[in-house]
Design an enzyme around this catalytic site. Structure first.
Site, short mmCIF file in Angstrom:
data_model
loop_
_atom_site.label_atom_id
_atom_site.label_comp_id
_atom_site.label_asym_id
_atom_site.label_seq_id
_atom_site.Cartn_x
_atom_site.Cartn_y
_atom_site.Cartn_z
N SER A 1 0.84 -1.20 0.00
CA SER A 1 0.00 0.00 0.00
C SER A 1 0.88 1.26 0.00
CB SER A 1 -0.94 -0.05 1.20
OG SER A 1 -1.99 0.88 1.04
N HIS B 1 -7.36 -6.01 0.65
CA HIS B 1 -6.18 -5.19 0.96
C HIS B 1 -5.45 -5.67 2.22
CE1 HIS B 1 -3.96 -1.55 -0.07
NE2 HIS B 1 -3.96 -1.16 1.18
N ASP C 1 -9.88 -5.66 -3.69
CA ASP C 1 -9.32 -4.67 -2.77
C ASP C 1 -10.35 -3.55 -2.56
OD1 ASP C 1 -7.77 -2.46 -1.69
OD2 ASP C 1 -5.99 -3.58 -2.31
#
Lengths: 277, 277
Positions: free
Chosen positions: A146, A254, A222
């Site tokens: 991320s 995610h 996600d």
């Protein structure tokens, strides 16, 4: 440097250390996994940069990377994601301030004095590691999740020759065009958007590419796809004819369960590059 | 039953679910990993009982078991370690009350109404799991860490035929002789020590043994060796000529880094037993 903890782990040692950071002007903490091979001499290093709200600890305990690092004889570094301490500026939002350093050197008030995560990861921490541990700093790879995927990609492309391989899990791929990016780049670097460009993996890929292999995994389920903008980076990689693999993984979200599910592949990918030389 | 979360994980699903427990008279939460094979029909089940202070979540995120469960096509159940809720009794100490159910049915005030973890793990939760998920309840194994290792061993020995295999990481091996045991057994079961015997793996081993293979790992640098008393159980296993393996692991402590380092072996050990039939 101070030892916070050391635990035997897969035949090696999972350590946590803190030190006074001149760059960030505060104490910083990091995790370091050393495989058994480090007892006999320097081993290659894989950096793992974490995402929003994380400390050095999350990936160290939840990504399940050590088993594969031990198999390949590779060290893992888990830095923190921001400066810490009572006199360090913060924000009520989870995505600004502490836990959200975005791997840039802030120039704006109130962030500038401490939020120097670019120099910390690119300069200060590597020097400290090379000096204190059996690490071969000529053989480094970098990955992240991320915000950390953003950090890994932008560091790798801005520092040619530093990293032999780069990978990312669900990276913030085009922050200059996303609410995960515009807000923070404005806060840390100011409104002059020209200064943002070196902190956007998609823009960098269009400009400079990366002299080595890239691996990116992205979950198709996600919950942050609109903020991550993987399509921009995937397109740029293809347009640049960059050596690399972009995998869209059906059903994955995610979370660290996504990261853990594919970390074996990432460590093996970096091992190929780190042992090729 | 209520779904709290479901994340794609190693080709399967890591779920978290809650339900009203009649036995514990409160809502209970558990984690369940289902491998991809569960889409095609019932799969064997490995229970993981956690230690003091843990919830359903710790091992689910930190033990790194899912990768191996996926490899062997085995489900993993992660129950909580005690009843929960505002009207559930608690104690200031970390090792009594919430997070410290010790896998017994409490008979004493103020614990009796809710602290029924034995019946919860032995009766209520298996029924719920068998009814709601693609699990083959004829093929169950059980493992656990610390207080959970105690739970795994005592459940396996008290329920002949239920579990095909049992293993433990640093189990509380002889609680009737330890401060991790005497205090809690007194509080939950009262001072009549005859009622403690079925909750002591060493005493059980001396009495009844286990009709299947046992695997135990213990870190030689465990900071709680005096409380765990592994020597009592290792001696009892040898004296009873019980089929089993007891491994003293140099350098390892009591942490999840220890558990993660050897979980591959434990899942493979159970897979051997669960697929042998």
């Amino acid at each position: 440097m101070k030892t916070i903890s050391e635990n035997a782990c897969f035949g090696g040692t999972q350590g946590v250390y803190s030190h006074a950071s001149a760059v960030c002007q505060c104490d910083m903490t990091f995790g370091l996994f050393l495989p058994a091979e480090a007892k006999d001499g320097p081993v290659p290093v894989l950096w793992y940069l974490s995402g929003l709200t994380c400390t050095h600890e999350n990936a160290m305990t939840k990504a399940g990377a050590q088993v594969w690092a031990a198999e390949h004889g590779i060290a893992l570094v888990f830095p923190d994601t921001s400066p810490r301490g009572e006199d360090v500026a913060d924000d009520e939002a989870y995505d600004l301030g502490k836990g959200a350093g975005f791997y840039v050197n802030a120039t704006q008030t109130p962030w500038a004095p401490h939020f120097q995560m670019w120099d910390y990861i690119a300069e200060e921490l590597p020097k400290l590691l090379g000096k204190n541990f059996a690490l071969d700093m000529e053989r480094q790879g970098i990955t992240g999740h991320s915000m950390g995927g953003h950090g890994a990609l932008t560091l790798a492309m801005n520092l040619p020759g530093r990293f032999l391989s780069v990978s990312a899990f669900a990276p913030i791929a085009n922050p200059t065009a996303s609410d995960w990016g515009r807000k923070q780049l404005t806060a840390y670097l100011g409104e002059e958007t020209a200064k943002w460009a070196k902190h956007d993996a998609t823009l960098l890929m269009q400009e400079t590419d990366f002299d080595g292999p890239i691996l990116i995994d992205q979950g198709a389920s996600d919950q942050f796809l609109d903020l991550l903008m993987p399509e921009a980076l995937a397109g740029a990689i293809a347009a640049k004819r960059q050596q690399g693999t972009f995998r869209m993984q059906p059903g994955y979200d995610h979370s660290y369960f996504f990261v853990a599910s594919f970390i074996e592949d990432h460590v093996a990918f970096h091992a190929d590059a780190l042992y090729a030389g």
